[in-house]
Design a protein around this motif. Structure first.
Motif, short mmCIF file in Angstrom:
data_model
loop_
_atom_site.label_atom_id
_atom_site.label_comp_id
_atom_site.label_asym_id
_atom_site.label_seq_id
_atom_site.Cartn_x
_atom_site.Cartn_y
_atom_site.Cartn_z
N VAL A 61 20.93 32.36 -38.48
CA VAL A 61 20.72 33.13 -37.15
C VAL A 61 21.69 31.31 -35.87
N GLU A 62 22.54 32.30 -35.53
CA GLU A 62 23.54 31.18 -34.75
C GLU A 62 23.06 30.72 -33.28
N GLU A 63 22.42 30.03 -32.68
CA GLU A 63 22.05 29.46 -31.96
C GLU A 63 22.96 29.60 -30.53
N THR A 64 22.98 29.89 -29.69
CA THR A 64 22.95 29.51 -28.66
C THR A 64 23.20 28.63 -27.03
N PRO A 65 24.46 28.51 -26.23
CA PRO A 65 24.11 27.10 -25.61
C PRO A 65 22.94 26.85 -24.68
N ASN A 66 22.52 28.29 -24.38
CA ASN A 66 20.77 27.94 -23.97
C ASN A 66 19.33 27.20 -24.78
N GLU A 67 19.51 27.05 -26.33
CA GLU A 67 18.55 27.38 -26.36
C GLU A 67 18.64 25.83 -27.37
N VAL A 68 19.66 24.86 -27.14
CA VAL A 68 19.90 23.82 -27.79
C VAL A 68 19.68 22.47 -26.56
N PRO A 69 19.34 21.61 -26.88
CA PRO A 69 19.16 20.06 -25.70
C PRO A 69 20.49 19.96 -25.70
#
Length: 329
Positions: A61-69
């Motif tokens: 499931v591709e992560e979005t910029p809002n989800e990563v530190p």
């Protein structure tokens, strides 16, 4: 009734040719190979996925910029120092290439500088910078590991370690494995996630792609540059450090001021001593093969790697990413 016409279905024909190829290989092996398969064939067989590879592959499931530190930033790109704490010139060659690669993006997000420190096998973190190290950490099951300290979702420091235990063989593609691993772990230090987590599909060309073919994924590419642009914007930024507020919930960027060039400064936190002490324990636990303490929160996991978040309290966390390439199995 007329007799049925014999035909070769696609599946049966394919099986026939595969079995014929296996039989020919075995015949060569026992008659002329003297117990040794041709080197190129053996190398290819090492990369053939097993049934277990498919069974253990978690849905990506591709992560979005809002989800990563991410590092504290002002929206004008990211300026970052990367510390070379490697043991010798061999690894430094791959380090220099990776810094150059990550520094040459389009769009141009990163403004990287590198410095050389004394060799540090323990890879003791330094607030506000990325540190890269190597050592023979033993049969840990991982080629490379990346650890990030964060308050909330804001990165405070990061370390990346290369495990010499798995880089001492004379495999023909060892140079590619080293470069792939260095680029991969350095990329995580910027907050970047994987672009793909299947070893059994087409390569994306990015070193943050799980792959059976490191030689085709040695550098960053547009997938990474665009993600970085979403994280940090573009332009030139400077950095300074501030003491943490303690609760970890406020915006780590905080008030910003002009740096004299129409840009805004990034504010980088400093970890309290107790977080550094906790991090030492997390790092030691992460080194052990297959070790996942019960209080670690799994974010992603497959037979080829895992990502965990270790919550320390007061808003502080350590993110641990371990890379276990297919060629290790």
């Amino acid at each position: 009734m007329g007799g049925q016409r014999n035909s070769c279905g696609l599946g049966s024909c394919l099986c026939f040719f595969i079995l014929a190829g296996v039989a020919a290989t075995l015949a060569w092996y026992f008659t002329k190979g003297h117990g040794q398969l041709p080197p190129k064939l053996q190398n290819a067989l090492n990369y053939i996925p097993t049934l277990g590879d498919f069974e253990n592959e978690a849905p990506f499931v591709e992560e979005t910029p809002n989800e990563v530190p991410r590092w504290p930033h002002s929206g004008y790109g990211l300026s970052m120092e990367i510390v070379n704490a490697l043991e010798d010139d061999l690894w430094s060659t791959y380090f220099d290439q990776s810094v150059s690669d990550w520094n040459s993006g389009s769009p141009d997000v990163l403004n990287l500088t590198s410095s050389v420190a004394g060799y540090d096998a323990d890879c003791t973190p330094i607030d506000g910078v990325i540190k890269v190290c190597n050592n023979d950490y033993g049969d840990t099951g991982w080629y490379g590991i990346n650890e990030i300290s964060a308050v909330g979702k804001q990165i405070v420091s990061s370390i990346a370690k290369m495990n010499d235990y798995y880089f001492t063989s004379d495999a023909s593609d060892m140079t590619d494995r080293r470069q792939y691993t260095m680029c991969h772990e350095m990329g995580h230090s910027f907050g970047l996630p994987h672009v793909d987590e299947s070893f059994n599909n087409a390569d994306t060309g990015s070193c943050l792609d799980y792959t059976n073919r490191p030689q085709d994924n040695l550098h960053p590419n547009s997938l990474n540059w665009n993600f970085l642009n979403d994280l940090y914007g573009t332009g030139n930024a400077t950095m300074e450090t501030t003491a943490p507020s303690g609760n970890g919930d406020d915006d780590a960027v905080g008030p910003t001021t002009s740096n004299g060039q129409g840009r805004e400064r990034q504010l980088v936190r400093q970890l309290p001593d107790w977080v550094h002490e906790e991090w030492i324990q997390v790092s030691a636990a992460a080194t052990v093969r297959g070790n996942v303490p019960s209080h670690w929160r799994r974010l992603r996991s497959s037979s080829h790697g895992d990502v965990h978040e270790v919550e320390l309290g007061e808003g502080y966390s350590i993110f641990v990413e371990r890379l276990r390439p297919a060629w290790l199995h």
